[in-house]
Design a protein around this motif. Structure first.
Motif, mmCIF file in Angstrom:
data_model
loop_
_atom_site.group_PDB
_atom_site.id
_atom_site.type_symbol
_atom_site.label_atom_id
_atom_site.label_comp_id
_atom_site.label_asym_id
_atom_site.label_seq_id
_atom_site.Cartn_x
_atom_site.Cartn_y
_atom_site.Cartn_z
ATOM 1 N N ARG A 130 0.807 -1.230 0.000
ATOM 2 C CA ARG A 130 0.000 0.000 0.000
ATOM 3 C C ARG A 130 0.838 1.279 0.000
ATOM 4 N N PRO A 131 1.899 1.351 0.830
ATOM 5 C CA PRO A 131 2.710 2.588 0.769
ATOM 6 C C PRO A 131 3.278 2.848 -0.630
ATOM 7 N N VAL A 132 3.654 1.760 -1.323
ATOM 8 C CA VAL A 132 4.184 1.938 -2.676
ATOM 9 C C VAL A 132 3.065 2.393 -3.615
ATOM 10 N N ALA A 133 1.888 1.756 -3.461
ATOM 11 C CA ALA A 133 0.752 2.138 -4.311
ATOM 12 C C ALA A 133 0.391 3.610 -4.063
ATOM 13 N N GLU A 134 0.434 4.027 -2.795
ATOM 14 C CA GLU A 134 0.150 5.425 -2.446
ATOM 15 C C GLU A 134 1.160 6.362 -3.093
ATOM 16 N N PHE A 135 2.417 5.946 -3.069
ATOM 17 C CA PHE A 135 3.485 6.782 -3.651
ATOM 18 C C PHE A 135 3.210 6.992 -5.144
ATOM 19 N N ILE A 136 2.819 5.893 -5.793
ATOM 20 C CA ILE A 136 2.549 5.978 -7.235
ATOM 21 C C ILE A 136 1.343 6.896 -7.479
ATOM 22 N N LYS A 137 0.355 6.755 -6.584
ATOM 23 C CA LYS A 137 -0.852 7.579 -6.724
ATOM 24 C C LYS A 137 -0.499 9.064 -6.561
ATOM 25 N N ARG A 138 0.333 9.328 -5.546
ATOM 26 C CA ARG A 138 0.702 10.731 -5.292
ATOM 27 C C ARG A 138 1.532 11.315 -6.434
ATOM 28 N N ALA A 139 2.298 10.425 -7.090
ATOM 29 C CA ALA A 139 3.094 10.905 -8.224
ATOM 30 C C ALA A 139 2.166 11.454 -9.307
ATOM 31 N N ALA A 140 0.901 11.001 -9.254
ATOM 32 C CA ALA A 140 -0.167 11.531 -10.115
ATOM 33 C C ALA A 140 0.242 11.665 -11.578
ATOM 34 N N VAL A 141 0.756 10.601 -12.093
ATOM 35 C CA VAL A 141 1.091 10.618 -13.510
ATOM 36 C C VAL A 141 0.356 9.463 -14.184
ATOM 37 N N ASP A 142 0.132 9.607 -15.458
ATOM 38 C CA ASP A 142 -0.575 8.545 -16.174
ATOM 39 C C ASP A 142 0.355 7.368 -16.431
ATOM 40 N N ASP A 143 1.620 7.683 -16.620
ATOM 41 C CA ASP A 143 2.526 6.629 -17.040
ATOM 42 C C ASP A 143 3.619 6.417 -15.986
ATOM 43 N N ALA A 144 3.337 5.521 -15.032
ATOM 44 C CA ALA A 144 4.350 5.211 -14.019
ATOM 45 C C ALA A 144 4.959 3.848 -14.343
ATOM 46 N N ILE A 145 6.252 3.751 -14.141
ATOM 47 C CA ILE A 145 6.938 2.465 -14.366
ATOM 48 C C ILE A 145 7.709 2.125 -13.091
ATOM 49 N N VAL A 146 7.390 0.950 -12.530
ATOM 50 C CA VAL A 146 8.072 0.538 -11.304
ATOM 51 C C VAL A 146 9.075 -0.556 -11.666
ATOM 52 N N ALA A 147 10.341 -0.308 -11.402
ATOM 53 C CA ALA A 147 11.376 -1.299 -11.693
ATOM 54 C C ALA A 147 11.691 -2.079 -10.428
ATOM 55 N N LEU A 148 11.729 -3.399 -10.564
ATOM 56 C CA LEU A 148 11.994 -4.262 -9.410
ATOM 57 C C LEU A 148 13.130 -5.231 -9.721
ATOM 58 N N GLY A 149 13.815 -5.635 -8.662
ATOM 59 C CA GLY A 149 14.916 -6.595 -8.837
ATOM 60 C C GLY A 149 14.442 -8.026 -8.714
ATOM 61 N N MET A 150 13.397 -8.350 -9.441
ATOM 62 C CA MET A 150 12.858 -9.711 -9.378
ATOM 63 C C MET A 150 13.621 -10.612 -10.352
ATOM 64 N N ARG A 151 13.827 -11.864 -9.937
ATOM 65 C CA ARG A 151 14.558 -12.780 -10.813
ATOM 66 C C ARG A 151 13.834 -14.114 -10.915
ATOM 67 N N LYS A 152 14.037 -14.784 -12.061
ATOM 68 C CA LYS A 152 13.318 -16.041 -12.293
ATOM 69 C C LYS A 152 13.762 -17.144 -11.354
ATOM 70 N N ASP A 153 15.032 -17.216 -11.050
ATOM 71 C CA ASP A 153 15.481 -18.396 -10.311
ATOM 72 C C ASP A 153 15.377 -18.225 -8.797
ATOM 73 N N GLU A 154 14.650 -17.175 -8.342
ATOM 74 C CA GLU A 154 14.545 -16.949 -6.902
ATOM 75 C C GLU A 154 13.754 -18.025 -6.185
ATOM 76 N N SER A 155 12.637 -18.402 -6.747
ATOM 77 C CA SER A 155 11.856 -19.461 -6.108
ATOM 78 C C SER A 155 10.949 -20.097 -7.138
ATOM 79 N N LEU A 156 10.612 -21.337 -6.880
ATOM 80 C CA LEU A 156 9.714 -22.041 -7.777
ATOM 81 C C LEU A 156 8.372 -21.351 -7.856
ATOM 82 N N GLN A 157 7.905 -20.907 -6.660
ATOM 83 C CA GLN A 157 6.598 -20.260 -6.595
ATOM 84 C C GLN A 157 6.592 -19.000 -7.461
#
Ligand code: SF4
Length: 351
Positions: A130-157
């Motif tokens: 929610r805090p991240v979603a709020e931050f994006i909302k406050r940025a009040a832009v139509d085109d927000a891009i959130v970059a994350l350090g997610m990787r495929k081999d982190e977990s099976l799930q």
């Protein structure tokens, strides 16, 4: 430099050039994956012909982050602030915090929520998503891009969930009625690539790769800050909350203690005690807040006991764990619950 790292930098450079007018946000936990992500971004910004005027680096301060790691990240944030100062850089730093009513101990002690488990994981949403979603909302832009350090081999799930969402480096998100895009440029990096990026890429200079590696000692994983793809339980990895009971054992704190961070021992003992009382039926209301029969919130007596133990913990470790604003909110919630329970006792008596 390995090919997957070069590829990640190129992907990021191209993405920045093509989306220079978008509002870019980097989700940073301080862990190795988000550190590699930040380094990839810094390299791409240097190579790109056009870059966005602003790239936010956000860190969710849950108030219950593992204290050793929280110190590391806050120290790093302060050094990054100095490094970026006076430079023509698009990077801006922000610490995000959940509103008082949604903080961990307000929910646990104030409302009587049982400690989180996989099937009742109320914390991630309140403390991080929610805090991240709020931050994006406050940025009040139509085109927000959130970059994350997610990787495929982190977990099976995570692999399975990524596959369900298309598995690509671009994914669409919808949070709090707001749409945005997720950008996952290090998706195909393996652990070796990640460490190579952390140690080998030069910027930002304030990142102490050796210190980070020392904090890890073989653990991995970070608590997610977006709703999907869902990640594996947080404390199975390194960066997460010291209160986390989603995993059976907090291996992260245990291995840090074994590595010499003995100040964490009282925190771990408190966390283990919390996990041990979770399912004691005599500590819980016999009905839920919606009126159905079943294990409900902790009783007011148990909440008082948790509060007392938490105050003892504060004395033991010499740190403020429960800020005044949270204490005040807990007292307010107790008052409401004690009025409600006395009303139901009177009603039961009359019946
Ligand atoms: S680390 Fe554990 S307690 Fe913290 S938000 Fe994630 S699941 Fe919840």
């Amino acid at each position: 430099m390995t090919d997957p790292i070069r590829e990640a930098i190129l992907l990021t450079k191209t993405a920045l050039e093509k989306n220079a007018s978008a509002r870019w946000i980097i989700g940073f936990s301080g862990g190795k994956d988000s550190t590699a992500l930040l380094k990839v971004f810094a390299a791409a910004v240097q190579d790109a012909k056009t870059v966005p005027s602003r790239i936010d680096i956000i860190y969710c301060d849950t108030g219950v982050e593992n204290p050793v790691l929280d110190d590391y990240v806050k120290g790093l944030f302060s050094r990054l602030g100095d490094e970026f100062k006076g430079q023509p850089t698009p990077f801006r730093l922000s610490l995000l915090r959940a509103p008082v009513k949604n903080r961990f101990f307000v929910k646990l002690i104030g409302r009587g929520y049982p400690p989180p488990t996989n099937s009742f994981r109320w914390c991630t949403k309140n403390l991080r998503i929610r805090p991240v979603a709020e931050f994006i909302k406050r940025a009040a832009v139509d085109d927000a891009i959130v970059a994350l350090g997610m990787r495929k081999d982190e977990s099976l799930q995570r692999d399975r969930t990524l596959a369900r969402y298309g598995g690509g480096i671009w994914q669409n998100q919808n949070e709090g009625g707001r749409r945005y895009r997720m950008f996952l440029p290090i998706l195909d990096l393996d652990v070796g690539d990640v460490w190579e990026a952390v140690f080998g890429l030069p910027f930002p200079e304030s990142i102490d790769a050796a210190k980070l590696a020392q904090l890890y000692r073989g653990a991995s994983g970070e608590c997610p800050i977006v709703k999907a793809p869902q990640a594996a339980p947080c404390a199975s990895g390194r960066f997460g909350c010291w209160t986390c009971t989603v995993v059976r054992k907090d291996r992260s704190s245990r291995s840090l203690i074994d590595a010499g961070h003995v100040t964490l021992s009282p925190y771990l003992a408190f966390r283990d005690w919390l996990a041990s009382i979770r399912n004691d039926s005599w500590r819980r209301w016999p009905y839920r807040r919606n009126g159905t029969v079943g294990l409900g919130p902790f009783t007011l007596e148990t909440r008082l006991e948790i509060l007392r133990r938490l105050k003892d913990l504060e004395k033991q470790v010499g740190a403020v764990i429960l800020p005044r604003a949270e204490q005040r909110e807990i007292m307010r919630l107790w008052k409401l619950d004690s009025q409600a329970t006395s009303r139901s006792v009177i009603n039961a008596g009359e019946g």
